[in-house]
Every structure is written in structure tokens, then in C-alpha cells.
Design an enzyme around this catalytic site. Structure first.
Site, short mmCIF file in Angstrom:
data_model
loop_
_atom_site.label_atom_id
_atom_site.label_comp_id
_atom_site.label_asym_id
_atom_site.label_seq_id
_atom_site.Cartn_x
_atom_site.Cartn_y
_atom_site.Cartn_z
N ASP A 330 41.66 64.13 66.02
CA ASP A 330 40.88 64.99 66.89
C ASP A 330 40.45 66.27 66.17
O ASP A 330 41.09 66.69 65.20
CB ASP A 330 41.77 65.34 68.10
CG ASP A 330 41.02 66.11 69.17
OD1 ASP A 330 40.04 65.58 69.70
OD2 ASP A 330 41.44 67.26 69.46
N GLU A 359 37.29 63.23 63.83
CA GLU A 359 36.27 63.68 64.78
C GLU A 359 35.59 64.90 64.19
O GLU A 359 35.98 66.04 64.44
CB GLU A 359 36.88 64.02 66.14
CG GLU A 359 35.80 64.35 67.18
CD GLU A 359 36.27 65.33 68.26
OE1 GLU A 359 35.60 65.44 69.29
OE2 GLU A 359 37.30 66.01 68.06
#
Ligand code: CA
Length: 618
Positions: A330, A359
């Protein structure tokens, strides 16, 4: 032997009581013999443990160093575990003046690597789901006594009760659509206050524990074993950037710099561009990397070496424990980028077959390319060691291509210009490409609920270069639900996933006619892709779009596929001469959906408002 037992038992009992009293947390909770890394950091937490001296008497294991920190209640111990150390229970002996604590610690036998940490690549199609929203396989765990948030099906901003069992119950469905890998939004404990809405999982309160509202660590591992038995893969969502404010660390931080100071840095600027900007100011770098993501998510200081080691080891622990095939990391651009490069390197050095997608939510191809491996174009020579990036420029371009078609770089031309910049990527075939995800509106809504455009984009996703990722519900052309906050509209529950639902989209009978039509379309294309070497890894070759028609080829040794995106409202005749360099080798093409044939030695006709896919034949 008979005489010894009575002596040992009371002793064992005593040590367990003592350690239970004084050592309240041991991270990692256990480890393995013969790991790919020799060093192990153990974080012990308990009253005044920082004043103790540790020793270990176990063959093949030595204490390298022990570190006391700002809080007296932590003790960090680094062990060197040689290849000779056998699985078993070691005893970490802690002494302080006359006091003695024995901490039993398990060194397990590693499981066979067979079928585990397999990686993922462009042969796969990833199904992204939110475990809280997919299916509720165990209503007994919806609300857990002692945890802060209970399930509330009336309020879409709160937990809905979905869980690991729910996923397990519907693996047939996921496999039926042709998905080969599953990425769940985080399953680790998020014991956050109800008003925060931590059903998304990105506010960890314990990095070694599955949230009990989803199940247990054992259930998670069992799910992964089952997914592996079915020939599929699992991608685990992890977060190095931040934790939740209810993480137990926050009550007694190990060091003053464990989290970055919110008084000093405030919240992050969300300007991911700063990380790759050769002209960035320190102010902007600090704001991006040291600001908190939101006030409920303390920003971790990965430059603290103890914390950095802790995070890397946490990743290794989950890989070894569960056998996951990949990681989706993330907020990749928000932590210190040198730390992220160290993390990626150490993880992939230890598990070279694994894959990681970061990400990297940035909006230009150039910035996106910065994060993949070593980008020689970057003026600072940043080596990220990261194999895969989330291809946000791909998603953004597809989402806007059908909504504007006026300029030179708009409409289907924008898809051409997107790929024409691929030289900035070390390996664009490893980009994770997608139409939507849990953080953006569903594709069907974004396309103004245009069914033809929806089908065109899905066929594009299945034939473009990269690793396709499909957001759950896309197989049903899901619309937004008009309730809750911004995000909840596209994070709805799957009808049929809850015992009291009136219909089940998991069955043909439960789906509407339109849902069945979409389901069949998605399934047929995805399953075709699973068998098509050209679509999976063929060379990409395209032609500058003319008259809103984009033609590209995927070329593999045994198979050549021609894709024609015709965005016109009428069928068009394609002049074959422009494509002669490919078509000259073939006589006909077969439409993979309709089975219709075309003669590619002459000009041929293609259907309107369709991405048509043709397997070329000699
Ligand atoms: Ca449940």
C-alpha cells in the site's frame, strides 16, 4: 525418565507463569529454522524489560546484540541463527539482579516450498476484493466481544461482517470467472474505533494477527492452502507507511521517533510526484513522507532501524507462515523511498519467486516508471527493486478515453499514446493494469453506464500488455449504491453473500438477465485469456489510431492475436494494407467470441462499438 518428569513439570509451569506476567508481547511470535536470512530481531514487551540481560543456550544460535530503547518496557534482541540450528524450543533467559525470566521461543520446521510463494505475472488475472464486503461465511464472528467495532449492516460506512470463510465458500465462483489470483484488501487486525470505519483494513493495530472478525491466522493460512490446491494464487495487502492509532505501540512508543511527529509535519500532502521530483524541497519531501496519512493513522518512521527491521521481518514472517504468492504494498510512494528499496530487496532476496506490486498512485507514465526496478532515466538513479507497479496512468486513460474525443491525444488515441511511452518502464509486462479498484468509482459508472463501452474496456483489459486486475462485482457490471460516504458507493456487499439476502448473484438463477449476460462475457474473455499465450505474454505491436479505430496485435511464437477497437457507431471496413507487415503471414482470422471468420487477405469488416479479438490463422 520416571524420576525426572516430576522435577521438570513444576519448573515449566513456573516459567510460563513468570513470562506470562512479564512478557506481554513477543514479535514475531515464533520463527523457523533454516530461513533464507540468518538474523532475527525479537521484540519483547513487558514491564521494565529494557533493564534485563538476555542469554540463549541453543546449538547454532547466538545473540548478536540487545538493545534497550527510550521506553524501559521494550527489549530488542538480535539473534544469529546458523544453518546448524535445528527446529525446537529455545529458551531466552532474561536476568536482572536476582530476577530471572524464561521466555520460551519456538523455532519451527519450514514447510516445503512446493506450491507456495509462486509469484504472479502476466499469465494471471487478479480478482480484487474487500473481505468485509464479499461474503459472510460465519455470522458468529461479525462482532467480537472486546473489539471496538461491531458489525452494522444498516450503515455502509461500518463493518458488514464478511470474512475469510465467506471467501472460502465462494472459491468456485471466483474460479468459474477465470480469475487465477486473489488480492484481498488487508486482513490484519484493525481494532479501531467504530466512527473511523476501519473495515478497509489499512489501519493495523497488530501486524502479526488476522482480524478476528475475518477469522484467525490459521483460517487465513488454510484458505491460502485451499487456493493453492485449486491452482490459484493469493496476494497479501501490506502497509509499511502507517498503522492505526489504536495500535498497542501508541500507548507506549518504543522510541520517541518510532512515528513521525504530527505536530511538526501535520498530514501528508498526498503529492506522490515529490518522491521522484529532482527539484523537490525538503519541506515537500517531509510533508509527503512524514505527514500522517490521516489523523487516525500514525506515520511510521522507517528510518528508525529497529522499526525498519521489524517491518521487513513482519513481511518475511507472513510469507513463510502463509505461503502467499505475492504482496501488494500500500501507499508505496509515501514512506522513505530508500527504505522501500531495502524492504523490496531483502524480501525478494529471501523469496526470489515471489512478486510484489507497489501501489504507486501517480498520474503520469514517467512518474509511474520511476518506481519500477532501476529507472535509468531518473536523475537521482533511484533503484527501487520493485518488480510491479499499479498502472494508474492505464486506469486513468481508459476511464477518460470514452468520455472525450476531440483532441489529437484524446479518445482511443489516448490509449495509443499511453503505450507509446512504455520505454520508461523496465518491464511494462509486469505492470498491474486495471479499470477500477476500491479507491475509485466503478468502471461502469465512470463510463456513464454505457454497456458497449464497458465491454470494450474489459476486452481491452484482457488483451493489453500487463497483469490484469479485476475489481469484484465488475463481472456483473455493478453500479454504485447511493448510500454511505464517497467510497461506500463502490464498496457494496455481494448480494447472496449474507444469509438474509433475498437473492444470490453467485448462482445463475439469482442473477438478472443482464448480469448473466455480463457474467458470461467476462467469463468467456477471461478464460480465453487464460489459454492464450499471445494475450498473456505476446509481443505488443500497435498502429496509430485512425477514425477512432485502434488496432493492435499480440504476437507469440505459436499464436498471433489481432485486436480492433472500433469506437464508431457503425461497422467499419478495415483496409488490410496498412497492417500487411503482420497480416501477410495469415489467411484468416477467427473471432474468439462469435467464432465468425474474416479473410485477412482482403479488406474486412469489423463490428461497431466493439473491441473484437481475432486469432489469426495461416
Ligand atoms: Ca462474519
Amino acid at each position: 525418565m520416571k524420576n525426572v518428569l516430576p522435577l521438570i513439570l513444576p519448573f515449566l509451569f513456573l516459567t510460563v507463569i513468570l513470562s506470562a506476567q512479564q512478557v506481554t508481547v513477543i514479535d514475531p511470535p515464533f520463527w523457523w529454522a533454516d530461513m533464507p536470512v540468518a538474523e532475527l530481531q525479537i521484540q519483547l514487551y513487558g514491564e521494565e524489560l529494557g533493564y534485563y540481560r538476555a542469554s540463549v543456550d541453543y546449538e547454532g544460535i547466538e545473540i548478536i546484540r540487545q538493545i534497550a530503547v527510550d521506553s524501559p518496557n521494550y527489549l530488542f534482541i538480535y539473534l544469529d541463527i546458523s544453518k546448524h540450528a535445528k527446529p525446537g524450543q529455545l529458551n531466552i533467559k532474561l536476568t536482572r539482579d536476582g530476577n530471572k525470566i524464561d521466555v520460551p521461543y519456538q523455532l519451527l520446521q519450514r514447510e516445503s516450498s512446493q506450491g507456495r510463494y509462486q509469484g504472479f505475472d502476466s499469465k494471471d488475472v487478479i480478482y480484487l476484493m474487500m473481505p468485509d464486503r464479499f461474503a459472510n461465511g460465519n455470522p458468529d464472528n461479525d462482532s467480537i466481544k472486546g473489539m471496538l467495532e461491531k458489525a452494522n449492516r444498516q450503515d455502509p460506512t461500518k463493518r458488514q461482517g464478511g470474512d475469510i470463510q465467506g471467501v472460502r465458500d465462494h472459491l468456485d465462483y471466483i474460479q468459474e470467472i477465470g480469475m487465477t489470483a486473489i488480492w484481498f484488501t488487508p486482513i490484519i487486525e484493525n481494532d479501531m474505533k467504530p466512527e473511523y470505519g476501519a473495515y478497509h483494513g489499512y489501519a493495523a493495530t497488530n501486524l502479526y494477527k488476522v482480524d478476528r472478525r475475518y477469522g484467525s491466522n490459521e483460517e487465513y493460512k488454510a484458505l491460502i492452502d485451499e487456493v493453492h490446491r485449486r491452482g490459484m494464487k493469493v496476494i497479501m495487502d501490506m502497509i509499511n507507511n502507517h498503522i492505526g492509532d489504536q495500535h498497542w505501540w501508541m500507548k507506549d512508543l518504543p522510541t520517541k521517533d518510532w512515528v513521525n511527529d504530527i505536530e511538526k509535519f501535520g498530514t501528508t500532502s498526498f503529492r506522490g510526484s515529490v518522491a521522484s521530483d529532482p527539484y523537490a524541497s525538503n519541506y515537500d519531501i517531509n510533508k509527503l513522507t512524514k505527514g500522517w496519512f490521516v489523523p487516525e493513522m500514525p506515520d511510521l518512521n522507517q528510518n528508525n532501524e529497529l522499526l525498519g527491521d521489524y517491518l521487513i521481518q513482519n513481511t518475511l514472517w507472513w510469507i513463510e507462515y502463509s505461503g502467499i504468492d505475492g504482496i501488494r504494498m500500500d501507499t508505496y510512494v509515501y514512506p522513505d523511498k530508500e527504505f522501500m528499496a531495502r524492504w523490496a530487496k531483502q524480501v525478494l532476496d529471501a523469496y526470489p519467486t515471489l512478486n510484489i506490486v507497489g501501489e504507486a498512485w501517480v498520474n503520469t507514465v514517467q512518474m509511474s516508471g520511476f518506481w519500477q526496478y532501476d529507472d535509468e532515466g531518473a536523475s537521482d538513479g533511484y533503484q527501487s527493486n520493485l518488480p510491479s507497479v499499479t498502472d494508474f496512468p492505464f486506469a486513468n486513460t481508459v476511464r477518460s478515453a470514452f468520455n472525450q474525443n476531440f483532441g489529437w491525444t484524446q479518445g482511443l488515441r489516448s490509449l495509443y499514446y499511453l503505450f507509446a511511452q512504455d520505454a520508461v518502464y523496465e518491464n511494462p509486462m509486469l505492470n498491474v493494469i486495471f479499470l477500477d479498484n476500491h479507491d475509485m468509482g466503478r468502471i461502469f459508472e465512470t463510463l456513464g453506464k454505457n454497456k458497449e463501452h464497458f465491454k470494450m474496456t474489459y476486452a481491452f483489459l484482457m488483451t493489453a500488455r500487463g497483469i490484469p486486475q479485476v475489481y469484484y462485482g465488475t463481472e456483473l457490471m455493478m453500479e454504485h449504491e447511493n448510500r454511505g460516504g464517497d467510497d461506500e458507493g463502490w464498496r457494496q456487499t455481494m448480494p447472496g453473500g449474507w444469509p438474509d439476502d433475498t437473492r444470490s448473484i453467485f448462482t445463475k438463477e439469482g442473477r438478472t438477465t443482464q448480469e448473466n449476460e455480463t457474467f458470461e462475457y467476462v467469463k468467456t474473455l477471461t478464460k480465453w485469456r487464460n489459454t492464450s499465450k499471445a494475450a498473456q505474454k505476446g509481443k505488443f505491436l500497435h498502429f496509430v489510431p485512425e477514425e477512432d479505430i485502434y488496432v493492435y496485435f499480440r504476437i507469440h511464437e505459436q499464436q498471433t492475436v489481432m485486436v480492433i477497437m472500433n469506437n464508431n457507431a457503425e461497422a467499419r471496413t478495415i483496409g488490410r494494407d496498412r497492417f500487411a507487415e503482420i497480416l501477410d503471414g495469415f489467411t484468416s482470422g477467427k473471432n474468439i467470441l462469435t467464432k465468425e471468420a474474416i479473410n485477412v487477405r482482403r479488406n474486412f469488416k469489423v463490428p461497431p462499438k466493439t473491441t473484437s479479438i481475432w486469432e489469426l490463422e495461416k
